[in-house]
Design a protein around this motif. Structure first.
Motif, PDB file in Angstrom:
ATOM      1  N   HIS A 111       0.817  -1.216   0.000  1.00  0.00           N
ATOM      2  CA  HIS A 111       0.000   0.000   0.000  1.00  0.00           C
ATOM      3  C   HIS A 111       0.852   1.268   0.000  1.00  0.00           C
ATOM      4  O   HIS A 111       0.399   2.314   0.453  1.00  0.00           O
ATOM      5  CB  HIS A 111      -0.930  -0.009   1.222  1.00  0.00           C
ATOM      6  N   HIS A 112       2.043   1.179  -0.488  1.00  0.00           N
ATOM      7  CA  HIS A 112       2.992   2.286  -0.471  1.00  0.00           C
ATOM      8  C   HIS A 112       2.443   3.513  -1.206  1.00  0.00           C
ATOM      9  O   HIS A 112       1.629   3.396  -2.129  1.00  0.00           O
ATOM     10  CB  HIS A 112       4.296   1.849  -1.129  1.00  0.00           C
ATOM     11  N   PRO A 113       2.920   4.701  -0.839  1.00  0.00           N
ATOM     12  CA  PRO A 113       2.444   5.922  -1.502  1.00  0.00           C
ATOM     13  C   PRO A 113       3.200   6.288  -2.775  1.00  0.00           C
ATOM     14  O   PRO A 113       2.925   7.333  -3.371  1.00  0.00           O
ATOM     15  CB  PRO A 113       2.660   6.997  -0.429  1.00  0.00           C
ATOM     16  N   SER A 114       4.154   5.468  -3.225  1.00  0.00           N
ATOM     17  CA  SER A 114       4.923   5.828  -4.419  1.00  0.00           C
ATOM     18  C   SER A 114       4.184   5.392  -5.676  1.00  0.00           C
ATOM     19  O   SER A 114       3.157   4.713  -5.623  1.00  0.00           O
ATOM     20  CB  SER A 114       6.305   5.165  -4.379  1.00  0.00           C
ATOM     21  N   ASP A 115       4.763   5.766  -6.850  1.00  0.00           N
ATOM     22  CA  ASP A 115       4.146   5.378  -8.121  1.00  0.00           C
ATOM     23  C   ASP A 115       4.702   4.065  -8.654  1.00  0.00           C
ATOM     24  O   ASP A 115       4.330   3.628  -9.743  1.00  0.00           O
ATOM     25  CB  ASP A 115       4.333   6.491  -9.163  1.00  0.00           C
ATOM     26  N   GLY A 116       5.616   3.444  -7.922  1.00  0.00           N
ATOM     27  CA  GLY A 116       6.136   2.135  -8.320  1.00  0.00           C
ATOM     28  C   GLY A 116       7.170   2.164  -9.420  1.00  0.00           C
ATOM     29  O   GLY A 116       7.545   1.112  -9.941  1.00  0.00           O
ATOM     30  N   HIS A 117       7.697   3.353  -9.760  1.00  0.00           N
ATOM     31  CA  HIS A 117       8.671   3.417 -10.851  1.00  0.00           C
ATOM     32  C   HIS A 117      10.032   2.891 -10.433  1.00  0.00           C
ATOM     33  O   HIS A 117      10.873   2.590 -11.271  1.00  0.00           O
ATOM     34  CB  HIS A 117       8.816   4.873 -11.325  1.00  0.00           C
ATOM     35  N   ASP A 118      10.262   2.812  -9.131  1.00  0.00           N
ATOM     36  CA  ASP A 118      11.570   2.388  -8.610  1.00  0.00           C
ATOM     37  C   ASP A 118      11.381   1.157  -7.749  1.00  0.00           C
ATOM     38  O   ASP A 118      10.296   0.907  -7.204  1.00  0.00           O
ATOM     39  CB  ASP A 118      12.166   3.534  -7.788  1.00  0.00           C
ATOM     40  N   ASP A 119      12.452   0.361  -7.637  1.00  0.00           N
ATOM     41  CA  ASP A 119      12.373  -0.769  -6.712  1.00  0.00           C
ATOM     42  C   ASP A 119      12.386  -0.237  -5.286  1.00  0.00           C
ATOM     43  O   ASP A 119      12.740   0.911  -5.029  1.00  0.00           O
ATOM     44  CB  ASP A 119      13.498  -1.774  -6.957  1.00  0.00           C
ATOM     45  N   MET A 120      11.973  -1.076  -4.352  1.00  0.00           N
ATOM     46  CA  MET A 120      11.854  -0.635  -2.960  1.00  0.00           C
ATOM     47  C   MET A 120      12.262  -1.761  -2.020  1.00  0.00           C
ATOM     48  O   MET A 120      12.083  -2.946  -2.323  1.00  0.00           O
ATOM     49  CB  MET A 120      10.417  -0.192  -2.652  1.00  0.00           C
ATOM     50  N   ALA A 121      12.808  -1.346  -0.893  1.00  0.00           N
ATOM     51  CA  ALA A 121      13.177  -2.298   0.155  1.00  0.00           C
ATOM     52  C   ALA A 121      12.733  -1.732   1.498  1.00  0.00           C
ATOM     53  O   ALA A 121      12.821  -0.528   1.739  1.00  0.00           O
ATOM     54  CB  ALA A 121      14.681  -2.550   0.154  1.00  0.00           C
ATOM     55  N   VAL A 122      12.242  -2.619   2.356  1.00  0.00           N
ATOM     56  CA  VAL A 122      11.797  -2.236   3.700  1.00  0.00           C
ATOM     57  C   VAL A 122      12.367  -3.252   4.684  1.00  0.00           C
ATOM     58  O   VAL A 122      12.269  -4.462   4.464  1.00  0.00           O
ATOM     59  CB  VAL A 122      10.264  -2.222   3.823  1.00  0.00           C
ATOM     60  N   LEU A 123      12.955  -2.759   5.764  1.00  0.00           N
ATOM     61  CA  LEU A 123      13.428  -3.623   6.853  1.00  0.00           C
ATOM     62  C   LEU A 123      12.926  -3.020   8.155  1.00  0.00           C
ATOM     63  O   LEU A 123      13.192  -1.857   8.445  1.00  0.00           O
ATOM     64  CB  LEU A 123      14.952  -3.734   6.848  1.00  0.00           C
ATOM     65  N   ALA A 124      12.198  -3.802   8.922  1.00  0.00           N
ATOM     66  CA  ALA A 124      11.672  -3.342  10.211  1.00  0.00           C
ATOM     67  C   ALA A 124      12.245  -4.192  11.328  1.00  0.00           C
ATOM     68  O   ALA A 124      12.365  -5.419  11.188  1.00  0.00           O
ATOM     69  CB  ALA A 124      10.148  -3.406  10.228  1.00  0.00           C
ATOM     70  N   LEU A 125      12.599  -3.550  12.419  1.00  0.00           N
ATOM     71  CA  LEU A 125      13.142  -4.235  13.592  1.00  0.00           C
ATOM     72  C   LEU A 125      12.358  -3.803  14.815  1.00  0.00           C
ATOM     73  O   LEU A 125      12.122  -2.603  15.007  1.00  0.00           O
ATOM     74  CB  LEU A 125      14.635  -3.941  13.743  1.00  0.00           C
ATOM     75  N   ARG A 126      11.969  -4.773  15.644  1.00  0.00           N
ATOM     76  CA  ARG A 126      11.151  -4.493  16.828  1.00  0.00           C
ATOM     77  C   ARG A 126      11.925  -4.880  18.085  1.00  0.00           C
ATOM     78  O   ARG A 126      12.488  -5.991  18.169  1.00  0.00           O
ATOM     79  CB  ARG A 126       9.831  -5.265  16.742  1.00  0.00           C
ATOM     80  N   THR A 127      11.946  -3.973  19.039  1.00  0.00           N
ATOM     81  CA  THR A 127      12.631  -4.253  20.303  1.00  0.00           C
ATOM     82  C   THR A 127      11.766  -5.190  21.146  1.00  0.00           C
ATOM     83  O   THR A 127      10.540  -5.181  21.055  1.00  0.00           O
ATOM     84  CB  THR A 127      12.920  -2.964  21.077  1.00  0.00           C
ATOM     85  N   PRO A 128      12.396  -6.013  21.989  1.00  0.00           N
ATOM     86  CA  PRO A 128      11.630  -6.990  22.764  1.00  0.00           C
ATOM     87  C   PRO A 128      10.857  -6.351  23.909  1.00  0.00           C
ATOM     88  O   PRO A 128      11.147  -5.243  24.344  1.00  0.00           O
ATOM     89  CB  PRO A 128      12.712  -7.935  23.298  1.00  0.00           C
ATOM     90  N   GLN A 129       9.865  -7.087  24.366  1.00  0.00           N
ATOM     91  CA  GLN A 129       9.140  -6.730  25.562  1.00  0.00           C
ATOM     92  C   GLN A 129       9.702  -7.517  26.744  1.00  0.00           C
ATOM     93  O   GLN A 129      10.332  -8.562  26.575  1.00  0.00           O
ATOM     94  CB  GLN A 129       7.641  -7.060  25.415  1.00  0.00           C
ATOM     95  N   THR A 130       9.488  -7.039  27.936  1.00  0.00           N
ATOM     96  CA  THR A 130       9.961  -7.778  29.117  1.00  0.00           C
ATOM     97  C   THR A 130       9.095  -9.001  29.311  1.00  0.00           C
ATOM     98  O   THR A 130       7.931  -9.037  28.911  1.00  0.00           O
ATOM     99  CB  THR A 130       9.886  -6.887  30.358  1.00  0.00           C
TER     100      THR A 130
END
Length: 444
Positions: free
Chosen positions: A425-444
């Motif tokens: 659902h990205h807001p770009s027009d898709g003319h370029d390739d894309m990469a996404v990396l998400a990291l989540r910190t732990p909970q106790t």
């Protein structure tokens, strides 16, 4: 008065003692400088070795180059690389270096090792192995007739995409000293880069299967980053024949520290993809130096790229996340890249805007600023390339706001579903390739 004068003289330091203390201190400083210079030489040697390996495009040449560069790095007389079969239990290929013509002649007719003895020990236990006396090792079964007598061994496993590809063996330092922990560290770092080089060459051999498949496979499978969770996604440009230069990487480091990188090489061709691979190789080798902040690592990477490659301009963000009670501390430096997006536990969104450095390949002498930000438990940091947000008809601020709204709306999803939703659902027009990396910190 005479007594007072004598008292003052008695309190003056004895001149020979001052000379001894000064010479001792100067000697200590000299030793520290020599140690620092040695470490710098080793690091530069490692970078040169990574570059040399990355330049090979045929698998046999890559494997041979891995052995010879490892020998050069630690000053070993002999080296070998055993490639495992599909079962991962036996050696199906054995590449050697350092044997004289006479030694090769003496071994003529002798089959290469199949995974017994001390070499087999490393196959069964793929942790780095240093042996000062091979014959005294519990797994030793001796050498075949005609084999050179070896005393010392340094063995490191090479893992490609989470599987043991083979084992790198070095024996007999030229100075006749046993291998030490510094040798082990540099060979472990080389093995990490060598794994990527092996992987890249194998992928290049399959490039005929299509640009999209090639680009996807060039990117890594994220390793186990516990205690963090992480997920990544790559999407090619709308035009399927175009190769891209977007990439990401994550490397677990000791003491619950993780390094994360995302980048974008200018261009959409084979050259951009190859530049991405070589840049990622060199950066991964540098990540094991925890003494330098991210900005210093990017500066060294930039200088090296400028000196030995003709890579296109590259934007990147390098981050390191370390424990800091009651949460974590994010340290990062940016080379002309879009800012990371922080999603707080309360599902608030904040872009970590900070002074950006220049992209790699522009001016390696310019300083690279470092930044830090506290991360609470259960926070999510999103690293992405500009292909996710660029649209010719929309201002960049509008796209960033739209991405932040998407991220907060999907923040409750499991992390892999979260990054896939952002890419869908990205807001770009898709003319370029894309990469996404998400990291989540732990909970106790």
């Amino acid at each position: 008065m005479a007594g007072e004068k004598g008292g003052k003289e008695s309190r003056l330091p004895h001149l020979p003692d001052l000379h001894v203390r000064l010479r001792t201190e100067l000697g200590r400083i000299d030793d520290e400088l020599r140690s620092l210079l040695d470490a710098m030489d080793r690091l530069q040697g490692l970078l040169d070795a990574v570059v040399a390996i990355s330049r090979e495009v045929e698998l046999p040449a890559v494997l041979q180059r891995i052995v010879t560069t490892a020998m050069d790095l630690v000053g070993a007389r002999y080296g070998a690389l055993g490639v495992l079969d599909e079962s991962g239990e036996r050696v199906e290929q054995f590449i050697t270096a350092g044997l004289s013509e006479q030694e090769r002649a003496d071994l003529a007719g002798t089959d290469f090792p199949r995974g017994l003895g001390v070499l087999g020990h490393l196959i069964r236990h793929p942790e780095p192995l240093r042996v000062d006396g091979i014959s005294a090792h519990p797994s030793s079964v001796g050498f075949p007739p005609g084999h050179p007598h070896l005393r010392t061994l340094l063995g490191v496993a090479i893992s490609v995409r989470g599987e043991i590809y083979g084992d790198l063996y070095l024996s007999e330092r030229l100075d006749e000293q046993p291998f030490d922990v510094h040798d082990e560290n540099v060979v472990v770092a080389l093995a990490s880069a060598a794994a990527i080089a092996i992987e890249n060459v194998r992928l290049f051999e399959r490039v005929r299967h299509g640009a999209e498949q090639f680009q996807r496979l060039l990117l890594p499978t994220l390793p186990d980053l516990r205690p963090f969770t992480a997920a990544a996604v790559y999407r090619p440009a709308a035009e399927p024949s175009r190769l891209g230069g977007d990439w990401y990487d994550a490397v677990p480091l000791p003491e619950n520290v993780v390094a994360v990188v995302i980048g974008d090489v200018v261009g959409h061709d084979l050259h951009a993809a190859a530049a991405m691979a070589s840049t990622r190789n060199m950066l991964r080798a540098l990540l094991f130096d925890r003494g330098n902040p991210p900005g210093a690592i990017l500066a060294q990477l930039d200088r090296t790229l400028q000196a030995i490659t003709h890579n296109p301009v590259t934007t990147t963000t390098l981050a390191r996340i370390e424990p800091e009670a009651p949460g974590w501390r994010l340290h990062w430096s940016t080379a002309g890249h879009v800012p990371p997006l922080l999603i707080t536990p309360e599902r608030g969104a904040e872009y970590l805007f900070a002074e950006p450095g220049l992209p790699l390949g522009v001016d390696p002498e310019q300083p690279r600023p470092d930044h830090s930000h506290f991360l609470p438990q259960d926070a999510t940091v999103v690293f992405f390339t500009d292909g996710l947000i660029e649209h010719p008809d929309h201002p960049i601020d509008e796209s960033l706001n739209e991405l932040a709204e998407l991220a907060t709306g999907y923040a409750a999803l499991p992390l892999q579903e979260f990054v896939q939703a952002l890419a869908d659902h990205h807001p770009s027009d898709g003319h370029d390739d894309m990469a996404v990396l998400a990291l989540r910190t732990p909970q106790t």
